[in-house]
Design a protein around this motif. Structure first.
Motif, PDB file in Angstrom:
ATOM      1  N   VAL A 248      -0.116  17.422  -6.777  1.00 13.02           N
ATOM      2  CA  VAL A 248      -0.126  16.675  -5.520  1.00 13.02           C
ATOM      3  C   VAL A 248      -1.572  16.420  -5.120  1.00 13.02           C
ATOM      4  CG1 VAL A 248       0.469  16.730  -3.054  1.00 13.02           C
ATOM      5  CG2 VAL A 248       2.047  17.715  -4.731  1.00 13.02           C
ATOM      6  N   THR A 249      -1.841  15.253  -4.552  1.00 10.62           N
ATOM      7  CA  THR A 249      -3.087  15.020  -3.831  1.00 10.62           C
ATOM      8  C   THR A 249      -2.714  14.760  -2.381  1.00 10.62           C
ATOM      9  OG1 THR A 249      -3.033  12.691  -4.563  1.00 10.62           O
ATOM     10  CG2 THR A 249      -4.470  14.206  -5.760  1.00 10.62           C
TER      11      THR A 249
ATOM     12  N   GLY B 299       6.709  12.580  -8.365  1.00 12.37           N
ATOM     13  CA  GLY B 299       7.338  11.657  -7.431  1.00 12.37           C
ATOM     14  C   GLY B 299       8.253  12.325  -6.434  1.00 12.37           C
TER      15      GLY B 299
ATOM     16  N   VAL C 268      -2.615   3.727  -4.172  1.00 12.54           N
ATOM     17  CA  VAL C 268      -3.236   5.034  -3.914  1.00 12.54           C
ATOM     18  C   VAL C 268      -4.721   4.938  -4.226  1.00 12.54           C
ATOM     19  CG1 VAL C 268      -3.264   7.480  -4.573  1.00 12.54           C
ATOM     20  CG2 VAL C 268      -1.094   6.227  -4.471  1.00 12.54           C
TER      21      VAL C 268
ATOM     22  N   PHE D 118      -0.942  11.830  -0.588  1.00 12.15           N
ATOM     23  CA  PHE D 118      -1.430  10.649  -1.278  1.00 12.15           C
ATOM     24  C   PHE D 118      -0.567  10.329  -2.500  1.00 12.15           C
ATOM     25  CE2 PHE D 118      -5.689  12.457   0.273  1.00 12.15           C
ATOM     26  CZ  PHE D 118      -5.548  11.874   1.515  1.00 12.15           C
ATOM     27  N   LYS D 119      -0.274  11.371  -3.300  1.00  8.36           N
ATOM     28  CA  LYS D 119       0.578  11.153  -4.474  1.00  8.36           C
ATOM     29  C   LYS D 119       1.164  12.481  -4.931  1.00  8.36           C
ATOM     30  CE  LYS D 119       0.823   8.711  -8.903  1.00  8.36           C
ATOM     31  NZ  LYS D 119       0.077   7.873  -9.881  1.00  8.36           N
TER      32      LYS D 119
ATOM     33  N   ASP E 163      -5.219   9.132  -7.294  1.00  4.36           N
ATOM     34  CA  ASP E 163      -4.090   8.569  -8.037  1.00  4.36           C
ATOM     35  C   ASP E 163      -3.887   9.373  -9.317  1.00  4.36           C
ATOM     36  OD1 ASP E 163      -2.060   6.971  -8.955  1.00  4.36           O
ATOM     37  OD2 ASP E 163      -3.339   5.251  -9.459  1.00  4.36           O
TER      38      ASP E 163
ATOM     39  N   SER F 191       2.005  10.587 -14.730  1.00  3.64           N
ATOM     40  CA  SER F 191       2.389   9.648 -13.685  1.00  3.64           C
ATOM     41  C   SER F 191       1.889   8.250 -14.011  1.00  3.64           C
ATOM     42  CB  SER F 191       1.796  10.075 -12.333  1.00  3.64           C
ATOM     43  OG  SER F 191       2.183  11.380 -11.986  1.00  3.64           O
TER      44      SER F 191
ATOM     45  N   ASP G 147      -0.722   3.913  -9.693  1.00  5.05           N
ATOM     46  CA  ASP G 147      -0.248   3.333  -8.439  1.00  5.05           C
ATOM     47  C   ASP G 147      -1.455   2.764  -7.709  1.00  5.05           C
ATOM     48  OD1 ASP G 147       0.776   2.657  -5.981  1.00  5.05           O
ATOM     49  OD2 ASP G 147       1.822   4.555  -5.646  1.00  5.05           O
TER      50      ASP G 147
ATOM     51  N   ILE H  42       2.866   8.675   2.355  1.00  5.25           N
ATOM     52  CA  ILE H  42       4.030   9.106   1.597  1.00  5.25           C
ATOM     53  C   ILE H  42       4.565  10.368   2.241  1.00  5.25           C
ATOM     54  CG2 ILE H  42       4.866   9.868  -0.648  1.00  5.25           C
ATOM     55  CD1 ILE H  42       2.445   8.448  -1.867  1.00  5.25           C
TER      56      ILE H  42
END
Length: 235
Positions: free
Chosen positions: A197-198, A223, A32, A218-219, A37, A26, A29, A2
């Motif tokens: 964030v990851t 978004g 992920v 990662f995520k 995730d 969130s 997903d 991403i």
């Protein structure tokens, strides 16, 4: 991989007055890795403590980067809370970039304060981030140019980056990672905005600037790294 749609730092800070959410939630997903995730990210105030918390779909902290045997080119995994804090509020010079708390794991090097050992354990850092198209995730930890003498926190680990290595209580339990910071050390957190964030970071193989890139996101909880969360006291 991403790639974060990057807003400028000033644009991020301009959003503060428009925020209403208490936490950032969130959708699952499946693409992920479950340990990264993000389901919910929250920064809240409980009595005299600021609590940074992220919940994920799987077991938080269960996935770690492989050991490479050297510093150059090594990997870092991180749970990150980008915030609207000014860099001066965590011990750096003012208006340096995006201030984030990051809980990291990296088996190939130590970056604890005062020469301490912290490889092979998850541990917290303050980092100051900036955009850099050379990085796969579009962000880097800001480099300190050779010969520069900027203002730095007392627990700066001695690497040429805007990074701090404070000793905050950090815990992993099931699907959650939590960091507790005494409120008197971060008074500006009240009313601040944030995101979750990851990510995977990578040390440059030639030790050139940027030395530490956000290589793989990662995520992002929101978004789009819009910092929609608002720091409020726990209910």
């Amino acid at each position: 991989m991403i790639r974060i749609p990057i807003c400028s730092t000033m644009a991020l800070l301009a959003l503060v007055g428009q925020l209403h959410a208490h936490s950032v939630k969130s959708e699952v997903d499946e693409a992920v890795e479950a340990a990264f995730d993000i389901i919910e990210t929250r920064i809240s105030i409980r009595d005299d403590t600021a609590v940074f918390s992220t919940r994920v779909r799987g077991e938080a902290g269960s996935q770690k980067p492989s050991k490479t045997g050297k510093f150059e080119g090594s990997d870092v995994y991180a749970y990150v809370w980008p915030t609207s804090l000014d860099s001066s509020e965590v011990g750096f010079e003012a208006k340096q970039g995006i201030v984030a708390l990051a809980v990291t794991f990296h088996p190939d090097f130590d970056d604890a304060a005062n020469g301490g050992v912290n490889r092979d354990v998850w541990h917290p850092h303050w980092v100051v981030l900036a955009e850099d198209k050379a990085c796969g995730g579009g962000l880097k930890v800001i480099d300190i140019p050779e010969g520069a003498m900027p203002k730095l926190p007392s627990t700066w680990p001695g690497v040429p980056l805007l990074i701090d290595s404070p000793d905050y209580p950090t815990s992993f339990m099931g699907d959650a990672v939590d960091v507790e910071i005494p409120l008197h050390l971060i008074a500006g957190i009240a009313g601040a905005s944030y995101d979750g964030v990851t990510a995977g970071l990578k040390v440059d193989g030639n030790l050139h600037a940027p030395l530490l890139c956000v290589g793989d996101v990662f995520k992002v909880a929101s978004g789009n790294l819009s910092l929609p969360g608002m720091v409020v006291p726990l209910d």
